[in-house]
Write a protein that holds these residues in place. Sequence first.
Motif, PDB file in Angstrom:
ATOM      1  N   ASP A 242       4.916   7.820  -6.295  1.00 13.06           N
ATOM      2  CA  ASP A 242       4.348   8.885  -5.468  1.00 13.06           C
ATOM      3  C   ASP A 242       3.238   9.546  -6.266  1.00 13.06           C
ATOM      4  O   ASP A 242       3.485  10.392  -7.125  1.00 13.06           O
ATOM      5  N   THR A 243       2.006   9.149  -6.018  1.00 16.06           N
ATOM      6  CA  THR A 243       0.872   9.692  -6.753  1.00 16.06           C
ATOM      7  C   THR A 243       0.150  10.747  -5.924  1.00 16.06           C
ATOM      8  O   THR A 243       0.306  10.821  -4.706  1.00 16.06           O
ATOM      9  N   LYS A 244      -0.666  11.540  -6.594  1.00 16.90           N
ATOM     10  CA  LYS A 244      -1.253  12.725  -5.967  1.00 16.90           C
ATOM     11  C   LYS A 244      -2.213  12.382  -4.843  1.00 16.90           C
ATOM     12  O   LYS A 244      -2.176  12.986  -3.777  1.00 16.90           O
ATOM     13  N   ARG A 245      -3.093  11.405  -5.050  1.00 16.43           N
ATOM     14  CA  ARG A 245      -4.125  11.118  -4.054  1.00 16.43           C
ATOM     15  C   ARG A 245      -4.098   9.672  -3.576  1.00 16.43           C
ATOM     16  O   ARG A 245      -5.056   9.198  -2.979  1.00 16.43           O
ATOM     17  N   LEU A 246      -3.002   8.985  -3.848  1.00 14.01           N
ATOM     18  CA  LEU A 246      -2.866   7.597  -3.397  1.00 14.01           C
ATOM     19  C   LEU A 246      -1.553   7.420  -2.646  1.00 14.01           C
ATOM     20  O   LEU A 246      -0.515   7.940  -3.065  1.00 14.01           O
ATOM     21  N   LYS A 247      -1.610   6.689  -1.567  1.00 15.91           N
ATOM     22  CA  LYS A 247      -0.407   6.245  -0.883  1.00 15.91           C
ATOM     23  C   LYS A 247      -0.353   4.727  -1.008  1.00 15.91           C
ATOM     24  O   LYS A 247      -1.344   4.043  -0.715  1.00 15.91           O
ATOM     25  N   ILE A 248       0.800   4.220  -1.464  1.00 15.93           N
ATOM     26  CA  ILE A 248       0.915   2.798  -1.794  1.00 15.93           C
ATOM     27  C   ILE A 248       2.124   2.204  -1.080  1.00 15.93           C
ATOM     28  O   ILE A 248       3.189   2.819  -1.024  1.00 15.93           O
ATOM     29  N   ALA A 249       1.932   1.011  -0.541  1.00 14.08           N
ATOM     30  CA  ALA A 249       3.043   0.276   0.072  1.00 14.08           C
ATOM     31  C   ALA A 249       2.900  -1.198  -0.286  1.00 14.08           C
ATOM     32  O   ALA A 249       1.792  -1.668  -0.595  1.00 14.08           O
ATOM     33  N   ALA A 250       4.016  -1.921  -0.244  1.00 14.75           N
ATOM     34  CA  ALA A 250       3.993  -3.337  -0.614  1.00 14.75           C
ATOM     35  C   ALA A 250       4.907  -4.139   0.302  1.00 14.75           C
ATOM     36  O   ALA A 250       5.837  -3.598   0.921  1.00 14.75           O
ATOM     37  N   TYR A 251       4.625  -5.446   0.359  1.00 12.90           N
ATOM     38  CA  TYR A 251       5.427  -6.382   1.155  1.00 12.90           C
ATOM     39  C   TYR A 251       5.613  -7.648   0.330  1.00 12.90           C
ATOM     40  O   TYR A 251       4.663  -8.178  -0.256  1.00 12.90           O
ATOM     41  N   PHE A 252       6.860  -8.149   0.276  1.00 13.43           N
ATOM     42  CA  PHE A 252       7.169  -9.313  -0.543  1.00 13.43           C
ATOM     43  C   PHE A 252       8.145 -10.207   0.222  1.00 13.43           C
ATOM     44  O   PHE A 252       9.255  -9.793   0.545  1.00 13.43           O
ATOM     45  N   ARG A 253       7.710 -11.426   0.548  1.00 12.22           N
ATOM     46  CA  ARG A 253       8.559 -12.389   1.258  1.00 12.22           C
ATOM     47  C   ARG A 253       8.399 -13.748   0.582  1.00 12.22           C
ATOM     48  O   ARG A 253       7.417 -14.458   0.808  1.00 12.22           O
ATOM     49  N   PRO A 254       9.352 -14.120  -0.284  1.00 11.44           N
ATOM     50  CA  PRO A 254       9.258 -15.430  -0.932  1.00 11.44           C
ATOM     51  C   PRO A 254       9.523 -16.556   0.057  1.00 11.44           C
ATOM     52  O   PRO A 254      10.303 -16.398   1.004  1.00 11.44           O
ATOM     53  N   PHE A 390     -14.130   6.114  -1.683  1.00 11.66           N
ATOM     54  CA  PHE A 390     -14.325   7.291  -0.850  1.00 11.66           C
ATOM     55  C   PHE A 390     -13.001   7.659  -0.190  1.00 11.66           C
ATOM     56  O   PHE A 390     -12.072   6.838  -0.113  1.00 11.66           O
ATOM     57  N   ARG A 391     -12.908   8.883   0.260  1.00 10.21           N
ATOM     58  CA  ARG A 391     -11.699   9.339   0.924  1.00 10.21           C
ATOM     59  C   ARG A 391     -11.385   8.449   2.127  1.00 10.21           C
ATOM     60  O   ARG A 391     -12.285   8.054   2.864  1.00 10.21           O
ATOM     61  N   ASP A 392     -10.134   8.121   2.283  1.00  7.30           N
ATOM     62  CA  ASP A 392      -9.615   7.277   3.364  1.00  7.30           C
ATOM     63  C   ASP A 392      -9.916   5.792   3.172  1.00  7.30           C
ATOM     64  O   ASP A 392      -9.618   4.989   4.064  1.00  7.30           O
ATOM     65  N   ASP A 393     -10.505   5.413   2.038  1.00  4.76           N
ATOM     66  CA  ASP A 393     -10.661   3.983   1.762  1.00  4.76           C
ATOM     67  C   ASP A 393      -9.288   3.323   1.656  1.00  4.76           C
ATOM     68  O   ASP A 393      -8.327   3.916   1.139  1.00  4.76           O
ATOM     69  N   LEU A 394      -9.220   2.092   2.117  1.00  7.64           N
ATOM     70  CA  LEU A 394      -7.990   1.310   2.026  1.00  7.64           C
ATOM     71  C   LEU A 394      -8.261   0.090   1.157  1.00  7.64           C
ATOM     72  O   LEU A 394      -9.254  -0.610   1.357  1.00  7.64           O
ATOM     73  N   ILE A 395      -7.390  -0.149   0.172  1.00  8.70           N
ATOM     74  CA  ILE A 395      -7.530  -1.273  -0.750  1.00  8.70           C
ATOM     75  C   ILE A 395      -6.403  -2.267  -0.458  1.00  8.70           C
ATOM     76  O   ILE A 395      -5.227  -1.903  -0.451  1.00  8.70           O
ATOM     77  N   LEU A 396      -6.773  -3.505  -0.207  1.00  9.01           N
ATOM     78  CA  LEU A 396      -5.797  -4.545   0.128  1.00  9.01           C
ATOM     79  C   LEU A 396      -5.804  -5.626  -0.944  1.00  9.01           C
ATOM     80  O   LEU A 396      -6.834  -6.234  -1.224  1.00  9.01           O
ATOM     81  N   PHE A 397      -4.632  -5.860  -1.544  1.00  3.37           N
ATOM     82  CA  PHE A 397      -4.415  -7.015  -2.415  1.00  3.37           C
ATOM     83  C   PHE A 397      -3.426  -7.913  -1.698  1.00  3.37           C
ATOM     84  O   PHE A 397      -2.397  -7.434  -1.205  1.00  3.37           O
ATOM     85  N   ALA A 398      -3.681  -9.202  -1.666  1.00  3.02           N
ATOM     86  CA  ALA A 398      -2.764 -10.124  -0.993  1.00  3.02           C
ATOM     87  C   ALA A 398      -2.800 -11.484  -1.679  1.00  3.02           C
ATOM     88  O   ALA A 398      -3.855 -11.941  -2.135  1.00  3.02           O
ATOM     89  N   ILE A 455       4.520 -14.769   0.702  1.00  2.26           N
ATOM     90  CA  ILE A 455       3.624 -13.766   1.296  1.00  2.26           C
ATOM     91  C   ILE A 455       3.846 -12.445   0.564  1.00  2.26           C
ATOM     92  O   ILE A 455       4.951 -11.888   0.571  1.00  2.26           O
ATOM     93  N   THR A 456       2.807 -11.986  -0.099  1.00  2.03           N
ATOM     94  CA  THR A 456       2.899 -10.744  -0.874  1.00  2.03           C
ATOM     95  C   THR A 456       1.642  -9.912  -0.630  1.00  2.03           C
ATOM     96  O   THR A 456       0.527 -10.442  -0.674  1.00  2.03           O
ATOM     97  N   MET A 457       1.834  -8.636  -0.358  1.00  2.00           N
ATOM     98  CA  MET A 457       0.720  -7.718  -0.149  1.00  2.00           C
ATOM     99  C   MET A 457       1.009  -6.384  -0.826  1.00  2.00           C
ATOM    100  O   MET A 457       2.166  -5.964  -0.903  1.00  2.00           O
ATOM    101  N   MET A 458      -0.047  -5.745  -1.291  1.00  2.00           N
ATOM    102  CA  MET A 458       0.041  -4.351  -1.732  1.00  2.00           C
ATOM    103  C   MET A 458      -1.162  -3.612  -1.154  1.00  2.00           C
ATOM    104  O   MET A 458      -2.297  -4.081  -1.291  1.00  2.00           O
ATOM    105  N   VAL A 459      -0.910  -2.507  -0.486  1.00  2.00           N
ATOM    106  CA  VAL A 459      -1.952  -1.746   0.187  1.00  2.00           C
ATOM    107  C   VAL A 459      -1.972  -0.328  -0.370  1.00  2.00           C
ATOM    108  O   VAL A 459      -0.918   0.314  -0.476  1.00  2.00           O
ATOM    109  N   THR A 460      -3.162   0.145  -0.726  1.00  2.00           N
ATOM    110  CA  THR A 460      -3.342   1.486  -1.283  1.00  2.00           C
ATOM    111  C   THR A 460      -4.359   2.234  -0.464  1.00  2.00           C
ATOM    112  O   THR A 460      -5.423   1.696  -0.134  1.00  2.00           O
TER     113      THR A 460
END
Length: 464
Positions: A242-254, A390-398, A455-460
Amino acid sequence: MLKQRKRWFEVLVYAISTIGFIAVSYFLVLQITKEIKTIPFCLLEFSILMFFLIASSSIIKAVTKAMEEKVLKKEETKYLQLFIDSLRFCYTLEDFYEIIQRILEQKADCSVLYMDSEKEYVLYNSPNRITNDKDVLRTLMNNFPVTWPEGFDFVGDKLGITSRYKKARGFVISHEKFHFFVLCRYTRFFDTGIYNTLVEEFYRFRKRTQTIASLSEIAGLSKEWEQLAETQRLFLPEVMPDTKRLKIAAYFRPLVNVSGDYYTALPIDEHKTLLMLGDVSGKGLPAALIMGLVMNTVKIIEDKEDLIGIVRAIDKAIKGMKLQDKYTVLFISVVDTQKMTIRYVNASMSDPLIVTRAPDGYTIKPLSSNCGVVGIIDIDDIRIDEQRLFRDDLILFASDGVSEVMNDEGVELGDTDLYTETIKNSAAKQPQEFIDDIVNLIFDYKGNNKLHDDITMMVTKVVS
C-alpha cells in the motif's frame, strides 16, 4: 571496537563543538551586541548553535563512514565482509563450501567446521587443519551440544564458550541445530560489529538451501506438484504494498502447477517503489528454481535503486546454477512519485507499456527493450531509460502469455486492435478492474482453445 571508536569520536566532536559555541558566543556575539543593539541576541545565538550542530553532524557522518570503510574493508575484518558478500549469492552447499575454501581458508587462514549437531554429522571440515583433529571435534561437540541456543558466541582457548573477546580463538554460529565453527588465531582483530550481519546472512543462506532442497525433493521424488506450486508461490508477494501515490494489482495463472513467471513490488522509501516482472525460459522444476533464485536475489540486494547492479546479480546467480539453456527476460523499474518518473531496464520483455491520458483519449507508450536476455549470454553495457509519468497514468507489465493467446484462426491477441482498444477503454479504471477486463478478454478471445503459456500481469496506477 568500531562501535566504541564511533561513540568516542562523537563525544569528542560534540565536546569540541560545545567549546567552540561557547567561545564564539562570548567573544563574537558580545562584540556585535555592543555595536548593533537591534540584532536580536537569541536569534543570533540560535543561528550559531545550528551552525555548530550541522557542522558536527556532517563531520561525524563523514568520518564514521570512513571508519567503517577502513575497519570493514581494509583491515582484518575485510575477510569476513568478503565472505558475507559472497554468502549472499550462495544457493547450494557446493557454493558455500567453495567460498569457505577460497576466502576463510586460503585468504583468512581459518579452520572451519560445519555440522548437523542433532545427527552428529560433519558436513564440512577444513582438511589438514585444527578442526580436522578428532579430539578437537569431540571437544567442540561436548562444549556446544545440540541444545545450544541460536546466535553466535566466541570460542576460547579450551574450545569452550568465552566472554573475553580479546582471548577468543574463534566463533560459532548456531541455527536450527546446525553449528558453524570458524577458528582463527586473530579472531580478536575482527570488528564485533560484523557478527550480527554474518549471522543474518548465514540464516538466510540456510533458508535458501532448505527451500531449494524442498523444491528438488518434492519434484524429483514424490512428484507432488501441488506442493511444489505452493512452495513456489511463497516467493511471490501475498498482497501488493500500500503505497502513497501508487495503486498496484497483480494476476498470476500458471499453465501447470509450477511456473517460471514472477513479479514483485518493493517500496524503497516514501516516494520510490521497485516494480519487477519476468519470465524464465522453459517450464517445470528448472524454471521454478530459476524463478525463486531471481526473486531471492532481488530481495537480498540492499540498494534497490541500483537497477544495473540488480540485473548483473541476477545474471551471475543464474549462470552460477549451471542449468543448461536457462535464462530470463524481465522488466525491472523504479517509480518515483515525487519526480514523477519511471527508470527501467527492459531485458527483452515485449509488452511493458504506459497508458496515458491525452486530449483525444488515451495513448499507449511502449517501454522498449534496452537489454538482452539475462543468465545465458554475456551482458555488456546495460542502459537505464526513463519516462515521464503523469497523474492517472497506468503502467502494464505482462508476460508473453497474455499477448500470445490465439483465437480459432491462429491470430495472437497482441496483434489485434481489440487488445489495444480494451487497454485504452479500461485505462481509467482501478488496477484490479483493469486486470479483470484483460482476463475476461483473454478467455473470450481464445474460445475453446487451450492456453499455451503462463499468464502473469502487474498493473500500477499513479494516483493523486
